[in-house]
Scaffold this motif. Structure first.
Motif, short mmCIF file in Angstrom:
data_model
loop_
_atom_site.label_atom_id
_atom_site.label_comp_id
_atom_site.label_asym_id
_atom_site.label_seq_id
_atom_site.Cartn_x
_atom_site.Cartn_y
_atom_site.Cartn_z
N LEU A 13 0.84 -1.20 0.00
CA LEU A 13 0.00 0.00 0.00
C LEU A 13 0.88 1.25 0.00
CD1 LEU A 13 -2.95 0.97 0.12
CD2 LEU A 13 -2.76 0.92 2.60
N GLU A 14 1.92 1.24 0.81
CA GLU A 14 2.84 2.38 0.84
C GLU A 14 3.54 2.57 -0.50
OE1 GLU A 14 6.71 4.07 3.27
OE2 GLU A 14 5.72 2.27 4.00
N ALA A 15 4.04 1.47 -1.08
CA ALA A 15 4.73 1.55 -2.38
C ALA A 15 3.80 2.09 -3.46
CB ALA A 15 5.28 0.18 -2.77
N ALA A 16 2.55 1.63 -3.45
CA ALA A 16 1.59 2.07 -4.46
C ALA A 16 1.31 3.56 -4.35
CB ALA A 16 0.28 1.28 -4.33
N GLY A 17 1.43 4.11 -3.15
CA GLY A 17 1.20 5.53 -2.96
C GLY A 17 2.41 6.40 -3.28
N LEU A 18 3.59 5.77 -3.36
CA LEU A 18 4.82 6.53 -3.57
C LEU A 18 5.32 6.54 -5.00
CD1 LEU A 18 6.82 5.43 -0.40
CD2 LEU A 18 5.64 7.61 -0.78
N ALA A 19 4.86 5.60 -5.82
CA ALA A 19 5.37 5.50 -7.19
C ALA A 19 4.25 5.07 -8.13
CB ALA A 19 6.52 4.49 -7.25
N ASP A 20 4.49 5.28 -9.41
CA ASP A 20 3.53 4.84 -10.43
C ASP A 20 3.88 3.45 -10.91
OD1 ASP A 20 2.03 7.20 -10.44
OD2 ASP A 20 3.43 8.16 -11.83
N PHE A 21 2.88 2.60 -11.01
CA PHE A 21 3.04 1.24 -11.51
C PHE A 21 2.02 1.01 -12.63
CE2 PHE A 21 4.60 1.13 -7.18
CZ PHE A 21 5.81 0.48 -7.35
N ALA A 22 2.44 0.31 -13.66
CA ALA A 22 1.53 -0.01 -14.76
C ALA A 22 0.50 -1.04 -14.32
CB ALA A 22 2.32 -0.53 -15.96
N VAL A 23 0.94 -1.96 -13.45
CA VAL A 23 0.09 -3.06 -12.98
C VAL A 23 0.45 -3.36 -11.54
CG1 VAL A 23 -0.47 -5.52 -13.29
CG2 VAL A 23 -0.04 -4.09 -15.28
N ILE A 24 -0.54 -3.76 -10.74
CA ILE A 24 -0.29 -4.25 -9.39
C ILE A 24 -0.83 -5.67 -9.33
CG2 ILE A 24 -0.79 -3.99 -6.94
CD1 ILE A 24 -1.10 -0.97 -7.44
N VAL A 25 0.05 -6.62 -8.98
CA VAL A 25 -0.33 -8.01 -8.77
C VAL A 25 -0.44 -8.20 -7.26
CG1 VAL A 25 0.31 -10.41 -9.12
CG2 VAL A 25 0.91 -8.70 -10.86
N LEU A 26 -1.64 -8.51 -6.79
CA LEU A 26 -1.91 -8.51 -5.35
C LEU A 26 -2.44 -9.86 -4.90
CD1 LEU A 26 -2.27 -6.86 -2.71
CD2 LEU A 26 -4.52 -6.22 -3.55
N ASP A 27 -1.77 -10.43 -3.91
CA ASP A 27 -2.24 -11.65 -3.25
C ASP A 27 -3.55 -11.32 -2.54
OD1 ASP A 27 -2.69 -13.83 -1.57
OD2 ASP A 27 -0.63 -13.93 -0.85
N ARG A 28 -4.57 -12.09 -2.77
CA ARG A 28 -5.88 -11.83 -2.14
C ARG A 28 -5.96 -12.32 -0.70
NH1 ARG A 28 -10.76 -12.01 -4.66
NH2 ARG A 28 -11.41 -11.44 -2.59
N MET A 29 -4.97 -13.07 -0.24
CA MET A 29 -5.03 -13.65 1.10
C MET A 29 -3.86 -13.17 1.97
SD MET A 29 -6.28 -17.44 0.04
CE MET A 29 -6.54 -17.99 1.70
N LEU A 30 -3.51 -11.90 1.86
CA LEU A 30 -2.43 -11.33 2.66
C LEU A 30 -2.90 -11.06 4.07
CD1 LEU A 30 -1.02 -8.66 0.22
CD2 LEU A 30 0.26 -10.57 1.14
N PRO A 31 -2.03 -11.31 5.05
CA PRO A 31 -2.35 -10.88 6.40
C PRO A 31 -2.42 -9.35 6.43
CG PRO A 31 -0.47 -12.39 6.40
CD PRO A 31 -0.78 -12.03 4.97
N GLY A 32 -3.43 -8.81 7.08
CA GLY A 32 -3.51 -7.36 7.22
C GLY A 32 -4.36 -6.67 6.18
N GLY A 33 -4.78 -7.37 5.14
CA GLY A 33 -5.63 -6.76 4.12
C GLY A 33 -5.60 -7.55 2.83
N ASP A 34 -6.62 -7.35 2.02
CA ASP A 34 -6.69 -8.11 0.76
C ASP A 34 -6.79 -7.22 -0.46
OD1 ASP A 34 -9.32 -7.19 0.77
OD2 ASP A 34 -10.19 -9.15 1.13
N GLY A 35 -6.81 -5.90 -0.29
CA GLY A 35 -6.89 -5.00 -1.43
C GLY A 35 -8.28 -4.77 -1.95
N ILE A 36 -9.25 -5.49 -1.44
CA ILE A 36 -10.62 -5.35 -1.90
C ILE A 36 -11.39 -4.38 -0.98
CG2 ILE A 36 -12.79 -6.57 -2.35
CD1 ILE A 36 -10.47 -7.25 -4.28
N ASP A 37 -11.03 -4.38 0.28
CA ASP A 37 -11.73 -3.54 1.26
C ASP A 37 -11.57 -2.07 0.99
OD1 ASP A 37 -12.46 -5.88 2.53
OD2 ASP A 37 -10.68 -5.84 3.83
#
Length: 64
Positions: free
Chosen positions: A40-64
């Motif tokens: 989440l921090e990296a996504a806020g600090l730089a531009d990325f063409a694509v984000i590949v996100l594990d849906r079962m991460l401890p602490g959040g899933d990116g969907i919330d």
């Protein structure tokens, strides 16, 4: 010319390495973060063409 940057957020080391290798094979630059908070921090600090996100991460899933 700068390579396309792809953010990989994955807590499993083997999976992260496999995805990063695939990204490298496409001549893109993988940026691996091993936690939801770091991703989440990296996504806020730089531009990325694509984000590949594990849906079962401890602490959040990116969907919330």
């Amino acid at each position: 010319m700068a390579r396309t940057r792809i953010l990989i957020v994955e807590d499993d080391a083997e999976t992260a390495a496999a995805v990063a290798a695939t990204v490298e094979s496409l001549d893109a630059e993988p940026v691996v973060m091993r936690s939801f908070a770091a991703g989440l921090e990296a996504a806020g600090l730089a531009d990325f063409a694509v984000i590949v996100l594990d849906r079962m991460l401890p602490g959040g899933d990116g969907i919330d």
